[in-house]
Every structure is written in structure tokens, then in C-alpha cells.
Design a protein around this motif. Structure first.
Motif, PDB file in Angstrom:
ATOM      1  N   PRO A 357       0.831  -1.208   0.000  1.00 51.37           N
ATOM      2  CA  PRO A 357       0.000   0.000   0.000  1.00 51.37           C
ATOM      3  C   PRO A 357       0.865   1.257   0.000  1.00 51.37           C
ATOM      4  CG  PRO A 357       0.079  -0.958   2.196  1.00 51.37           C
ATOM      5  CD  PRO A 357       0.777  -1.929   1.279  1.00 51.37           C
ATOM      6  N   ASP A 358       0.291   2.343  -0.478  1.00 53.81           N
ATOM      7  CA  ASP A 358       1.010   3.614  -0.481  1.00 53.81           C
ATOM      8  C   ASP A 358       1.221   4.133   0.941  1.00 53.81           C
ATOM      9  OD1 ASP A 358       0.984   3.542  -3.256  1.00 53.81           O
ATOM     10  OD2 ASP A 358      -0.972   4.541  -3.363  1.00 53.81           O
ATOM     11  N   GLU A 359       0.255   3.862   1.812  1.00 53.37           N
ATOM     12  CA  GLU A 359       0.344   4.283   3.207  1.00 53.37           C
ATOM     13  C   GLU A 359       0.353   3.046   4.104  1.00 53.37           C
ATOM     14  OE1 GLU A 359      -2.105   7.045   6.457  1.00 53.37           O
ATOM     15  OE2 GLU A 359      -2.687   6.995   4.337  1.00 53.37           O
ATOM     16  N   LYS A 360       1.345   2.958   4.975  1.00 53.28           N
ATOM     17  CA  LYS A 360       1.509   1.783   5.831  1.00 53.28           C
ATOM     18  C   LYS A 360       0.334   1.607   6.772  1.00 53.28           C
ATOM     19  CE  LYS A 360       4.735  -0.348   9.087  1.00 53.28           C
ATOM     20  NZ  LYS A 360       6.013  -0.180   9.823  1.00 53.28           N
ATOM     21  N   LYS A 361      -0.156   0.368   6.874  1.00 52.50           N
ATOM     22  CA  LYS A 361      -1.255   0.067   7.788  1.00 52.50           C
ATOM     23  C   LYS A 361      -0.747   0.067   9.227  1.00 52.50           C
ATOM     24  CE  LYS A 361      -2.299  -3.684   5.481  1.00 52.50           C
ATOM     25  NZ  LYS A 361      -2.912  -4.946   5.050  1.00 52.50           N
ATOM     26  N   THR A 362      -1.536   0.630  10.116  1.00 52.71           N
ATOM     27  CA  THR A 362      -1.193   0.611  11.535  1.00 52.71           C
ATOM     28  C   THR A 362      -1.725  -0.669  12.169  1.00 52.71           C
ATOM     29  OG1 THR A 362      -3.220   1.771  12.173  1.00 52.71           O
ATOM     30  CG2 THR A 362      -1.286   3.118  11.626  1.00 52.71           C
ATOM     31  N   LEU A 363      -1.314  -0.904  13.416  1.00 54.34           N
ATOM     32  CA  LEU A 363      -1.728  -2.128  14.113  1.00 54.34           C
ATOM     33  C   LEU A 363      -3.229  -2.151  14.359  1.00 54.34           C
ATOM     34  CD1 LEU A 363      -0.577  -4.718  15.360  1.00 54.34           C
ATOM     35  CD2 LEU A 363      -0.376  -3.500  17.525  1.00 54.34           C
ATOM     36  N   SER A 364      -3.843  -0.971  14.467  1.00 60.47           N
ATOM     37  CA  SER A 364      -5.284  -0.919  14.732  1.00 60.47           C
ATOM     38  C   SER A 364      -6.125  -1.216  13.497  1.00 60.47           C
ATOM     39  CB  SER A 364      -5.654   0.461  15.285  1.00 60.47           C
ATOM     40  OG  SER A 364      -5.317   1.479  14.356  1.00 60.47           O
ATOM     41  N   ASN A 365      -5.525  -1.182  12.327  1.00 53.72           N
ATOM     42  CA  ASN A 365      -6.261  -1.496  11.094  1.00 53.72           C
ATOM     43  C   ASN A 365      -6.366  -3.004  10.922  1.00 53.72           C
ATOM     44  OD1 ASN A 365      -6.417   1.242  10.504  1.00 53.72           O
ATOM     45  ND2 ASN A 365      -4.547   1.225   9.280  1.00 53.72           N
ATOM     46  N   ARG A 366      -7.524  -3.558  11.245  1.00 55.82           N
ATOM     47  CA  ARG A 366      -7.705  -5.010  11.204  1.00 55.82           C
ATOM     48  C   ARG A 366      -8.327  -5.485   9.900  1.00 55.82           C
ATOM     49  NH1 ARG A 366      -3.958  -6.114  13.693  1.00 55.82           N
ATOM     50  NH2 ARG A 366      -4.645  -8.280  13.480  1.00 55.82           N
ATOM     51  N   GLU A 367      -8.633  -4.571   8.996  1.00 58.56           N
ATOM     52  CA  GLU A 367      -9.180  -4.949   7.692  1.00 58.56           C
ATOM     53  C   GLU A 367      -8.182  -4.587   6.603  1.00 58.56           C
ATOM     54  OE1 GLU A 367     -12.013  -6.517   6.832  1.00 58.56           O
ATOM     55  OE2 GLU A 367     -12.392  -6.874   8.971  1.00 58.56           O
ATOM     56  N   HIS A 368      -8.050  -5.489   5.628  1.00 62.41           N
ATOM     57  CA  HIS A 368      -7.177  -5.235   4.475  1.00 62.41           C
ATOM     58  C   HIS A 368      -8.018  -4.727   3.309  1.00 62.41           C
ATOM     59  CE1 HIS A 368      -4.243  -5.734   1.279  1.00 62.41           C
ATOM     60  NE2 HIS A 368      -5.110  -6.519   0.641  1.00 62.41           N
ATOM     61  N   GLN A 369      -7.716  -3.516   2.866  1.00 66.19           N
ATOM     62  CA  GLN A 369      -8.377  -2.924   1.701  1.00 66.19           C
ATOM     63  C   GLN A 369      -7.291  -2.450   0.749  1.00 66.19           C
ATOM     64  OE1 GLN A 369     -10.906   0.150   3.296  1.00 66.19           O
ATOM     65  NE2 GLN A 369     -12.507  -1.296   3.917  1.00 66.19           N
ATOM     66  N   CYS A 370      -7.113  -3.166  -0.343  1.00 68.76           N
ATOM     67  CA  CYS A 370      -6.035  -2.846  -1.268  1.00 68.76           C
ATOM     68  C   CYS A 370      -6.413  -1.624  -2.106  1.00 68.76           C
ATOM     69  CB  CYS A 370      -5.742  -4.037  -2.175  1.00 68.76           C
ATOM     70  SG  CYS A 370      -4.373  -3.738  -3.327  1.00 68.76           S
ATOM     71  N   PRO A 371      -5.582  -0.580  -2.114  1.00 72.83           N
ATOM     72  CA  PRO A 371      -5.888   0.608  -2.944  1.00 72.83           C
ATOM     73  C   PRO A 371      -5.627   0.373  -4.423  1.00 72.83           C
ATOM     74  CG  PRO A 371      -3.787   0.906  -1.826  1.00 72.83           C
ATOM     75  CD  PRO A 371      -4.350  -0.385  -1.318  1.00 72.83           C
ATOM     76  N   HIS A 372      -4.933  -0.717  -4.763  1.00 73.19           N
ATOM     77  CA  HIS A 372      -4.563  -0.972  -6.166  1.00 73.19           C
ATOM     78  C   HIS A 372      -5.596  -1.848  -6.886  1.00 73.19           C
ATOM     79  CE1 HIS A 372      -0.695   0.821  -5.218  1.00 73.19           C
ATOM     80  NE2 HIS A 372      -0.570  -0.011  -4.198  1.00 73.19           N
ATOM     81  N   CYS A 373      -5.991  -2.968  -6.242  1.00 71.69           N
ATOM     82  CA  CYS A 373      -6.917  -3.889  -6.911  1.00 71.69           C
ATOM     83  C   CYS A 373      -8.289  -3.938  -6.252  1.00 71.69           C
ATOM     84  CB  CYS A 373      -6.322  -5.291  -6.978  1.00 71.69           C
ATOM     85  SG  CYS A 373      -6.082  -6.055  -5.346  1.00 71.69           S
ATOM     86  N   GLY A 374      -8.434  -3.317  -5.088  1.00 75.10           N
ATOM     87  CA  GLY A 374      -9.740  -3.238  -4.449  1.00 75.10           C
ATOM     88  C   GLY A 374     -10.134  -4.442  -3.626  1.00 75.10           C
ATOM     89  N   VAL A 375      -9.249  -5.401  -3.423  1.00 75.40           N
ATOM     90  CA  VAL A 375      -9.576  -6.594  -2.632  1.00 75.40           C
ATOM     91  C   VAL A 375      -9.768  -6.197  -1.170  1.00 75.40           C
ATOM     92  CG1 VAL A 375      -8.654  -8.762  -1.740  1.00 75.40           C
ATOM     93  CG2 VAL A 375      -8.471  -8.224  -4.163  1.00 75.40           C
ATOM     94  N   THR A 376     -10.801  -6.772  -0.542  1.00 74.57           N
ATOM     95  CA  THR A 376     -11.095  -6.496   0.862  1.00 74.57           C
ATOM     96  C   THR A 376     -11.251  -7.805   1.617  1.00 74.57           C
ATOM     97  OG1 THR A 376     -12.247  -4.451   0.283  1.00 74.57           O
ATOM     98  CG2 THR A 376     -12.682  -5.366   2.463  1.00 74.57           C
ATOM     99  N   CYS A 377     -10.554  -7.907   2.737  1.00 79.81           N
ATOM    100  CA  CYS A 377     -10.651  -9.093   3.588  1.00 79.81           C
ATOM    101  C   CYS A 377     -10.054  -8.748   4.947  1.00 79.81           C
ATOM    102  CB  CYS A 377      -9.953 -10.306   2.968  1.00 79.81           C
ATOM    103  SG  CYS A 377      -8.177 -10.096   2.733  1.00 79.81           S
ATOM    104  N   GLY A 378     -10.060  -9.694   5.866  1.00 79.08           N
ATOM    105  CA  GLY A 378      -9.440  -9.485   7.157  1.00 79.08           C
ATOM    106  C   GLY A 378      -7.930  -9.385   7.039  1.00 79.08           C
ATOM    107  N   ARG A 379      -7.333  -8.630   7.935  1.00 77.96           N
ATOM    108  CA  ARG A 379      -5.878  -8.436   7.875  1.00 77.96           C
ATOM    109  C   ARG A 379      -5.132  -9.745   8.073  1.00 77.96           C
ATOM    110  NH1 ARG A 379      -2.406  -3.601  10.637  1.00 77.96           N
ATOM    111  NH2 ARG A 379      -0.336  -4.525  10.440  1.00 77.96           N
ATOM    112  N   ASP A 380      -5.537 -10.547   9.054  1.00 82.05           N
ATOM    113  CA  ASP A 380      -4.870 -11.832   9.295  1.00 82.05           C
ATOM    114  C   ASP A 380      -5.099 -12.794   8.140  1.00 82.05           C
ATOM    115  OD1 ASP A 380      -4.042 -10.818  11.710  1.00 82.05           O
ATOM    116  OD2 ASP A 380      -5.643 -11.769  12.872  1.00 82.05           O
ATOM    117  N   GLU A 381      -6.306 -12.756   7.567  1.00 84.88           N
ATOM    118  CA  GLU A 381      -6.599 -13.606   6.414  1.00 84.88           C
ATOM    119  C   GLU A 381      -5.709 -13.237   5.232  1.00 84.88           C
ATOM    120  OE1 GLU A 381     -10.316 -14.309   3.301  1.00 84.88           O
ATOM    121  OE2 GLU A 381     -10.692 -13.572   5.348  1.00 84.88           O
ATOM    122  N   ASN A 382      -5.519 -11.959   4.985  1.00 86.62           N
ATOM    123  CA  ASN A 382      -4.655 -11.525   3.894  1.00 86.62           C
ATOM    124  C   ASN A 382      -3.207 -11.966   4.133  1.00 86.62           C
ATOM    125  OD1 ASN A 382      -3.916  -9.609   1.543  1.00 86.62           O
ATOM    126  ND2 ASN A 382      -2.645  -8.849   3.225  1.00 86.62           N
ATOM    127  N   ALA A 383      -2.734 -11.818   5.385  1.00 84.50           N
ATOM    128  CA  ALA A 383      -1.361 -12.225   5.686  1.00 84.50           C
ATOM    129  C   ALA A 383      -1.159 -13.715   5.450  1.00 84.50           C
ATOM    130  CB  ALA A 383      -1.018 -11.857   7.130  1.00 84.50           C
TER     131      ALA A 383
END
Length: 432
Positions: A357-383
Motif C-alpha cells: 500500500p502507499d500508506e503503511k497500515k497501523t496495528l489498529s487497522n484489522r481490515e485489508h483494503q487494497c488501494p490498487h486492486c480493491g480486494v477487501t478481507c481481514g488483515r490476518d486472512e490476507n497475511a
């Protein structure tokens, strides 16, 4: 041949309990006396005592002190060896510029126990017919009933007697012929966390392992017992007029033992859960991927604001869990890989487009929202999905650092949901 440890619980009678306590006290005083001797010799001569030199001094001490002569000579050498290793670690940390930590004198309540070097010399293990339970003979103590069973039978080599929370244990090292552990045929990668202990990504989908939170479940009772112990210590200090060296009443001693036993129960629950979970992972998966965790860095900053988070990280023991999984995977001949976190960045990178991502996710951001492709899922699921794609590239022979769409490579058999059985015979060496 490999070595494995098995821990037995000891059940001494009143007379044997007294002898065990006496032996523990003698080893504790031997350790402290040897430490005092090393300090004295260095202050007088400017040179330290070696382990061999202290073993020669021990022979003279045994002639002068009848109580030491009654102990097993090799067990006393093991005590001196522990002190020698403590000094070796001290000098190593000094050399590496780390916080040294000079070897300290041991209080009897903080002295863990003693050891034996050779089976048949001061100790002997007598197991039951089926290889479980039985008795343990200790010199000057006698035959002690024991409970326990090794997962892999072997020849006894060394033994350590441990005193924890008022109970006695024997940790026996066994020399085994071979370690038999089942190896799975699937491929999976997991992301360790606190909300869910594991988030597992497989070619079929996402699975989770709940965090049992053994410490949090007992936190209120631990707090109550801790406050009770503190209150009784303050009362004993007030009655004696001394901050240190006050007499410990039977009531205070029981309160301390109660608190220690509850801490020991939480530790046993945590250890049992991690053993069962790591064994289940290795039994199911033939290729396992995760990320290398720097636990010390995770708890480095934050102070009081991160007290609860740091406590939960300690309670989940990620480093110990990864070590257990790595060891079991090696025993089973599975493929175990730890991704370089600083290069892969699994919590930041998108599993779909493999971009950061262009801007680093903080620890409090528990959802993954990709600014490039638009994929949305849980942060742990994405990892977990990022680690799965990285593992798939590693199994295909790549470094795992390039784009997964590069080089026009066809998906491997594992990525398409096939069996890992065809590859597992070639991957007994664990690449880390």
C-alpha cells in the motif's frame, strides 16, 4: 542417535520429601559456594577458576564436609557445570555488547534442582511393563513412585530433578533409535495472532484456530491471590520491623504456594495446547509456511500503553510455538519455511496483486483494503494468503520475493489443490 526428553511426576513420601529438600539445599549451597570461590580467586589473582579447577577443589570439599560426601559426585559436578555455563554466557554477552547479567547467588526458593550425568550412577529408571509409570531410584533418597510415559521409548542417558510449585519432577533424556511422526500431504500457511491464535490459508480456503487465552481466564484469580500474598508480606514486615529477612508464617507460605500452583497450571495448559496444535499442523500438512517473528521487537515500545497487549503476546508464546512446529516438522520430514518478514511484509502486502500500500497500515487497522486492486478481507486472512503464495513460489524453486505472476509459470500441483505426497520424500532437510 537423536535425544528426546520425557518428564515424570515424582510422588515421594514424607521421609523422601525431607531427603529431597535436604539434597536440594546442599546443591544450592554448593552452587553459591562455588560462585563465591570464583569471585574470591578473581579478586585476589586477577584470573578466574575453570570448571576443571573447581572439580579438583570439589574433591577437597567432599573430604572436609560429610554432607557433600553423601551426595553423588557426578551430580555435584553437574551443579558446577551449570555455574561454568553461566559464566560462559556472561562472557559471551560481554563480547557481543549485550546486557551481560553477572551470575547471581541463588535463593533456595529460586534454585530449580540438580542433575545426574550417567544412568546407573546415582539414579536408575525402573519403568512399568507397558513403558509407563514405574519408579525412579535416587542415591540417598530411595525408590520414588513416578507417573509418565515417553512418546518414543529409548535408553535413559541423563536425569534432572526439578522442584516446581511444591511438586517434584524428573526430566529424563532418552537416546532413541528413530523418531516416528506422521507427515501430512497438504500445503498450508498460517499467520499467528491474538484474536485468532492461527489463521490458516490452504488452497481450499481459510481456517482459524481459536486463541484459548489461558492467562486471561485466570487473570482475576491471579490478581486476587497476588494481592493476598502482598498483604500478608506487608503484615509480616510490620510485625517483624524488617523489610527483608522476616519470618515466613505457615499462612503466608500456603498463600505463596497457592499462587505459584495457579501460575504453573496456566503454564501447563499453554504448553499442552501448543504441543497439540503444532502436532496437528504437522500431521495434516506436508508443507508449512509462516513468517519469522521478532517477538522482542514486538514488545519493545509502548510502555504502560501496551501493557495489556504485551501480556497477551507473552501469554500466547509465539516463539515457543514456532520452535515446536519447526521441530515436529523436522521429525516428520515435512517442509517448513519461515518467510523473511522485512522483505515479504505479509501484513502489508496484498495477496491478490502482490503490491504494497502507499500508506503503511497501523496495528489498529484489522481490515485489508487494497488501494490498487480493491480486494477487501481481514488483515490476518490476507497475511495468511500472502504466506501461502510465498510458500508456493518457494516450493516451485523461486526465491519468493518476485511477483507470483512472473516468468509465465504454471501453478504447481500443490497450489491447484493436489497432493504433496510426491514431493515429501525429497524434503527431509528443513530450509529456514
Amino acid at each position: 542417535m537423536p535425544n528426546r526428553k520425557v518428564t515424570y511426576r515424582l510422588y515421594p513420601n514424607a521421609e523422601q520429601e525431607a531427603r529431597l529438600q535436604e539434597t536440594l539445599g546442599l546443591h544450592q549451597r554448593l552452587y553459591n559456594t562455588a560462585l563465591e570461590e570464583r569471585i574470591r580467586v578473581y579478586q585476589e589473582t586477577g584470573k578466574g577458576l575453570s570448571f576443571a579447577a573447581q572439580c579438583k577443589v570439589l574433591t577437597q570439599w567432599r573430604k572436609a564436609v560429610p554432607a557433600l560426601a553423601g551426595l553423588n559426585a557426578q551430580s555435584e559436578q553437574v551443579t558446577l557445570k551449570r555455574l561454568h555455563l553461566a559464566f560462559q554466557h556472561f562472557f559471551r554477552r560481554m563480547k557481543n555488547g549485550e546486557t551481560p547479567g553477572f551470575p547471581r547467588f541463588k535463593n533456595i526458593h529460586r534454585y530449580p534442582g540438580w542433575g545426574y550425568k550417567t544412568h546407573g550412577d546415582g539414579w536408575k529408571l525402573h519403568l512399568g511393563i507397558s513403558g509407563e509409570h514405574g519408579a525412579l531410584y535416587l542415591q540417598s533418597v530411595g525408590n520414588l513412585p513416578i507417573r509418565g510415559k515417553p512418546r518414543t521409548p529409548g535408553r535413559p542417558v541423563t536425569c534432572e530433578i526439578m522442584h516446581k510449585a511444591g511438586k517434584w519432577y524428573a526430566s529424563v533424556t532418552l537416546e532413541v533409535e528413530a523418531i516416528q511422526r506422521a507427515c501430512g500431504t497438504e500445503m498450508g500457511a498460517f499467520d499467528w495472532g491474538l484474536k485468532e491464535f492461527l489463521t490458516i490459508a490452504t488452497p481450499q480456503g481459510i481456517e482459524t484456530v481459536a486463541n484459548p487465552r489461558h492467562l486471561r481466564n485466570q487473570l482475576a484469580e491471579l490478581k486476587r491471590l497476588g494481592q493476598e500474598v502482598s498483604r500478608k508480606i506487608r503484615m509480616a514486615q510490620k510485625l517483624s520491623g524488617r523489610q527483608r529477612g522476616f519470618s515466613v508464617s505457615a499462612n503466608l507460605r500456603r498463600a505463596i504456594q497457592h499462587l505459584a500452583r495457579l501460575h504453573a497450571k496456566v503454564a501447563r495448559q499453554r504448553k499442552d495446547f501448543m504441543h497439540q496444535t503444532s502436532a496437528w499442523l504437522v500431521k495434516r500438512f506436508g508443507a508449512i509456511g509462516t513468517e519469522a517473528l521478532a517477538v522482542k521487537n514486538m514488545m519493545h515500545n509502548g510502555g504502560a500503553h501496551k501493557k495489556g497487549l504485551n501480556r497477551e503476546i507473552h501469554a500466547a508464546a509465539p516463539a515457543a510455538f514456532l520452535k515446536m512446529t519447526r521441530t515436529k516438522a523436522e521429525e516428520a520430514g515435512s517442509w517448513y519455511e519461515e518467510a523473511p518478514t522485512r522483505e515479504i511484509k505479509p501484513t502489508q502486502r496484498c495477496h491478490a496483486c502482490w503490491k504494497l500500500p502507499d500508506e503503511k497500515k497501523t496495528l489498529s487497522n484489522r481490515e485489508h483494503q487494497c488501494p490498487h486492486c480493491g480486494v477487501t478481507c481481514g488483515r490476518d486472512e490476507n497475511a495468511a494468503l500472502v504466506l501461502l503464495r510465498w510458500l508456493e513460489m518457494r516450493l516451485a524453486g523461486g526465491s519468493g520475493l518476485c511477483s507470483p505472476q512472473g516468468a509465465g509459470r504454471e501453478p504447481s500441483e500443490m497450489w491447484s489443490g493436489g497432493s504433496f505426497a510426491a514431493m515429501k520424500l525429497e524434503t527431509h532437510a528443513i530450509a529456514v
